[in-house]
Design an enzyme around this catalytic site. Structure first.
Site, PDB file in Angstrom:
ATOM      1  N   HIS H  22       0.896  -1.143   0.086  1.00  0.00           N
ATOM      2  CA  HIS H  22       0.068  -0.140   0.094  1.00  0.00           C
ATOM      3  C   HIS H  22       0.840   1.344  -0.009  1.00  0.00           C
ATOM      4  O   HIS H  22       1.654   1.448   0.870  1.00  0.00           O
ATOM      5  CB  HIS H  22      -1.036   0.020   1.113  1.00  0.00           C
ATOM      6  CG  HIS H  22      -1.913   1.018   1.194  1.00  0.00           C
ATOM      7  ND1 HIS H  22      -2.529   1.461   2.494  1.00  0.00           N
ATOM      8  CD2 HIS H  22      -2.345   1.932   0.250  1.00  0.00           C
ATOM      9  CE1 HIS H  22      -3.254   2.397   2.086  1.00  0.00           C
ATOM     10  NE2 HIS H  22      -3.189   2.824   0.679  1.00  0.00           N
ATOM     11  N   ASP H  64      -4.633   3.110  -5.509  1.00  0.00           N
ATOM     12  CA  ASP H  64      -4.757   3.539  -4.238  1.00  0.00           C
ATOM     13  C   ASP H  64      -6.303   4.185  -4.131  1.00  0.00           C
ATOM     14  O   ASP H  64      -6.037   5.229  -4.662  1.00  0.00           O
ATOM     15  CB  ASP H  64      -3.651   4.386  -3.604  1.00  0.00           C
ATOM     16  CG  ASP H  64      -3.576   4.414  -2.199  1.00  0.00           C
ATOM     17  OD1 ASP H  64      -4.414   3.998  -1.384  1.00  0.00           O
ATOM     18  OD2 ASP H  64      -2.651   5.215  -1.655  1.00  0.00           O
ATOM     19  N   TYR H 110      11.344  13.212 -11.948  1.00  0.00           N
ATOM     20  CA  TYR H 110      12.491  12.339 -11.940  1.00  0.00           C
ATOM     21  C   TYR H 110      12.586  12.218 -10.519  1.00  0.00           C
ATOM     22  O   TYR H 110      12.907  10.865  -9.955  1.00  0.00           O
ATOM     23  CB  TYR H 110      13.421  13.071 -12.312  1.00  0.00           C
ATOM     24  CG  TYR H 110      13.513  13.256 -13.948  1.00  0.00           C
ATOM     25  CD1 TYR H 110      12.802  12.660 -14.799  1.00  0.00           C
ATOM     26  CD2 TYR H 110      14.546  14.113 -14.561  1.00  0.00           C
ATOM     27  CE1 TYR H 110      12.898  12.692 -16.155  1.00  0.00           C
ATOM     28  CE2 TYR H 110      14.688  14.392 -15.985  1.00  0.00           C
ATOM     29  CZ  TYR H 110      13.945  13.628 -16.630  1.00  0.00           C
ATOM     30  OH  TYR H 110      14.067  13.552 -18.020  1.00  0.00           O
TER      31      TYR H 110
END
Lengths: 140, 140, 140, 140, 140, 140, 140, 140, 140, 140
Positions: H22, H64, H110
């Site tokens: 999770h 999620d 990034y």
């Protein structure tokens, strides 16, 4: 063993010396120097004196001419010159010409050893026999 | 370095000597011995003489008393004894008592080195200076 | 096993002791010490008492004479001396001469263990039996 | 350390004992046994006696009931029983019931050690103290 | 498998529990816990319930009696107790005596997991089933 | 780079040449030689010609004087000499004195490469440019 | 060797060039550059000139068009252009079109090399021959 | 290959998806994304389009539901939506229901990739095709 | 955990099942099976029953239809069917259709396990619960 | 990605193709080929068709002209040509000229795969799509 390479130089040591570039440093530690604790790359030369090893290294190793003092030693507690330094100076003068030595306080010396490209441990019994060499350039 | 341990014995070598048991063999090769090609475990002692190293090893190393000849050397091409063998015999006599040496033909010697627990490479310049030690038991 | 080396010293432990230099520290932890969590290099001596191990180590290990207290123990919660410290002091006095012990608070002790060259885990059942040794120099 | 597990059993040893299955063998070598040379998996228990270790192992280790002799010892040179075998028999009888021991000639014993799941090196000083245990099944 | 060790405890898990010392922590994560992302040492117990595993662990694992709350759970979003906590409390009470649980906010819990000695991933389907155990001392 | 060592010799290659002993062989393969498939130890020198490399190697490498033909080349399909062999002979004559070359059939040559201490892969475009050097002894 | 790929490009170098993405940098160091000390990933091309290598690399390597200066060189001590830069500019102009070069002070250049995806060491003898290439995108 | 698992999912990728918990994130990078430079764990899917891969991943991967935007894309330079995003939205809607996408500036993207559990490199030719998925919980 | 994949299948196991091809075999060993001693690749599923695991594996695993008996069990000592085999047959019939089982003598079974692609160790308490599955082809 | 290199060729695959020499073989396995079990070096190209991959490989790969049949396929059970072979022949004819294919029986094919320099696993769904390429020489 190879023709023209002193047998005191072990294969890992010569390989490491070849890998080094301009400004990289190489430490020769005496028999009590905490080499394994400091070294990024450790080369063991147990049982050998530091001067004999220095002489073999200087056969191939160019000193840095871009800095004022390309050689450093560990400063003694009493501020006197250690007897072995004279021997070091003669070896270096013979191989690369005269060079003044920088004196570095013990714990600063350890810090430099941690930043060095490699550290060599020897069996040198003399005290304050630790020395740092800064590599120069090879002009072919 | 430690108290009572000759500085010529490097940490890996002493560790390997401690790991060995009854009947395991240890080879000391001269500077031209193909140690890296033969060795299951290689210990480099570049630049050192074989006799000096043998003397330090024999401080701690028990020879096998269950076999007739616990020490072997590489037989010379002309069948004569190599000069360094006398030095070896004196060292062994002083540490463990007199012992006759087995002479082993060059390529058989290589085969034994491949079966040995470890092989030490030195910088020994004398010819036919290779030697095999068979470990005995320690009675505490 | 080798002649003259106590069998309680395992090959890795002796190798590590040989690699250490001036100022490096070695921790002996008791059976409940979080050795594996702290150690840069871990040496397991499960089932052994700390005093027996200390005695074997001190056969070879020089203490640092450049610092005032080259030995440190973990301070007890109640400020009393732990019973095993007396035993430690006798061992050290016999091997290296009398030495006062520094007492270090539990969590500071953990921090020192994380900086130590190596940590030994034992099966020592006594409480507050943890000890730190600072290595000195060998003069040959 | 854990509740109910003797501190002489190190973590690697218990892990290896758990990994073993029906018919796998475990060797306990004495202080002179060439354990490192023979072992597929080596567990060092330097400084410990073999009987003390056997007793701790047998707390958890089931012997093979599918074979006649699940325990083997190294036969002595003179054909007499080694004194320590009686101690071994009492430990095994107490943990798993009476069991006859197979006697195996020295070099055959080495061959079995090379095939064993693991070999334990100890500091046992008694001669002919080497023993092989064959694992049985756990019925839950 | 060994006598007296529940088969749900895998060899790596028991080895890790043995290596832990006083104050080290062990996390049992539920099936959705980001165990692999957090863990210094990861032990996979896929498909197993957390309570069954906790019960087996507590057979051997001493809780820390030097801190007030040696057990922590992940606080629920709504502040209510998660149903599985009751089961955990009964297991712990049976093995080590009654213990109050610390409740730790989700992201703080992750931070503790990153500092833990090891994290176990399970297949536990209940929500908020994550738990941290702090190891105590074994008095033999 | 170091003083006096040609820059075409990479650190791994010089290290490997130093490790070799009496009777060990070194193969220089051309750009199409299956070097990676054959080599125990592979040294890549992509983009370099074989003669230039041979010349640098022979600066340090002693040939075996105990065998009749210490140099071998791969025999051509038509039995003619490959043009590059003449260049090889001149290099070797200049460094170690005249030496006759053994010619080895293609698949026998592969077998020797598999037994060699190391194989160098180059970018040499000439056909049948593969060569094997047998190391001799250094007399200091 | 493969069809259409210059033999000076070794397999590791081409692999690394393929792995790089938009914005990653590749350094070509001259023979005295401290490549091994700086590099996250080191590719050795001992004995080769930097321009020859640059030309082969630019056959496949797209320059970044999102930044103003996708190429950087190490600034000389006297502020003059190094002679080899002209050669570099011609190669890049031929492969990717004209590009202005950024000049970076020596120690800043080292810092960039430490952040680069890879560093190539060459045998280039010219001074101030170090160069950094920033990778652009490939539009298929 | 297995029944019911799309062949585009390689074994390492599915293993990594199973290990994630999770809140862990998974990045799919396009063909020019600096995946190898950013990734803690790199999965190469050279030559595959990102949408085809996303579709296969979403067969197994729960998003999620504890966060507002479990999916993020790299913001374009001109602020317009990249054409491929529509395709991504349809895939996600079909597998997990409608979800709004967070837009993340290139260099922030990034940074997130460096923190992600894993980064997948593809051969996707479309620009701004990079996407980050945040893993949710599986309720069995 | 992922959607649609049973949590009993750990990431390494599914990865290994994906890597297997036509004719490769997978062994499920019971709790006493010498899995670690036999396995080229070992997957630990401690504490799980073999039938539960087989059922999860067969969700994805195709049996070989090119051979007569793609499933093998370890023959019992008395020649009777082991009770758990019936359970295995029902699982396989439900997933892949009816299949006759080959019975393999105990030591032949070990030999097959040593040749298998992977061996799974479980906590299965039933005797003679070991089973070998031969992988078939997936037709997409 | 690089200019002029198809994105289906992953970095490891191109590196391996570059390392191969004259006579080395490369296997492309279909989706059911036991690639991981056979391969000395395994390259995964999951999800890709074999013909598309072959076409990209043949852009760079020279076939051996020293042997009669440098390409081999796995013989079908019924002796008929597999439909995909025609596609293979067209690709090879276009890249390297017409070449007759050797047909190799299934288990002989596996033996050759075990001897091959590398094996590529693909997601190719066609049956009997396995192919072996023998590398030739590059003449620059």
């Amino acid at each position: 063993m190879l023709k023209g390479i002193p047998s005191i130089l072990n294969p890992d040591l010569l390989k490491i010396m070849m890998e080094m570039g301009h400004g990289d440093t190489l430490v020769i530690g005496d028999g009590n120097f905490p080499a394994a604790a400091c070294a990024k790359r450790l080369v063991r030369c147990d049982g050998h004196g530091a001067a004999e090893l220095l002489d073999a290294i200087m056969t191939f190793f160019p000193l840095d001419t871009y800095v004022e003092k390309p050689v450093a030693v560990m400063a003694t507690a009493d501020g006197e010159d250690a007897p072995i330094w004279k021997e070091y100076q003669q070896i270096i003068a013979r191989r690369e010409g005269e060079a003044a030595f920088e004196q570095v306080e013990r714990f600063d010396f350890y810090a430099r050893a941690r930043d060095a490209y490699a550290v060599i441990s020897t069996g040198e019994g003399a005290l304050y026999a630790n020395i740092i060499l800064t590599k120069g350039v090879v002009i072919e």
